[in-house]
Design an enzyme around this catalytic site. Structure first.
Site: not given
Ligand code: GNR
Ligand code: NI
Length: 171
Positions: A46, A51, A94-95, A136-137, A140
């Site tokens: 995601g 980001q 999270c990236l 999660h997204e 953000h």
């Molecule tokens: O790549 C991602 N893997 C992930 C694994 C577990 C819970 C959430 C994520 S999202 C993350 C990519 C990211 O940072 N998206 O904002």
């Molecule tokens: Ni993230």
């Protein structure tokens, strides 16, 4: 095709709330294509616009199993309509928080509304990694990171580790 630089904590871009998209024009379509390129390159499942330093309510995701055909998703102005009372704990990463993982507890199921790339309003309900990733997204887009769901102690530990990671990368 354009891969953008992913902002890392403690970049203030990650704390900013994003504005809804008012018109789906070529710029938004291009943004989502670039976000997918950036997400697949990372690789991640995601990516939210802030980001890459864009403060619009735009998310891309692909939660297809490894080896399955790619299933890119483009979500504009996603909104949570409902969350289940039952919770689930998942190890998240999270990236924007490189190489750090921690258990986060969230509602197990979620239903959202969003606009697709044609401007059509759609609803989506899911559980598992789809539900976790959507939450999660959307976090953000409101300037919230998975580390904000952790204790101050754990969050500070992760902040230090990322600072160290950045130094290692620079050297
Ligand atoms: O790549 C991602 N893997 C992930 C694994 C577990 C819970 C959430 C994520 S999202 C993350 C990519 C990211 O940072 N998206 O904002
Ligand atoms: Ni993230």
């Amino acid at each position: 095709m354009a891969i953008h630089e992913i902002r890392l904590i403690p970049d203030p871009a990650l704390k900013q709330a994003c504005q809804p998209v008012s018109e789906i024009d070529d710029g938004i379509l291009r943004l989502m294509d670039d976000m997918l390129d950036t997400m697949y390159d990372a690789p991640g499942i995601g990516l939210a616009a802030p980001q890459i330093g864009v403060f619009k309510r735009v998310v891309v995701m692909d939660v297809a199993e490894k080896g399955a055909d790619p299933a890119p998703m483009r979500l504009i102005n996603p909104e949570i309509l409902w969350t289940s009372e039952d919770l689930v704990t998942t190890q998240e990463g999270c990236l924007s928080v490189p190489e750090q993982y921690a258990d986060v507890t969230r509602p197990a199921q979620v239903r959202i509304a969003y606009l697709d790339e044609t401007g059509t309003r759609r609803e989506l309900e899911g559980d598992g990694i789809l539900s976790v990733c959507i939450q999660h997204e959307i976090d953000h887009l409101d300037g919230v990171l998975f580390t904000d769901h952790l204790s101050t102690l754990k969050r500070n530990m992760i902040m230090r580790k990322v600072a160290k990671w950045k130094k290692g990368r620079a050297a």
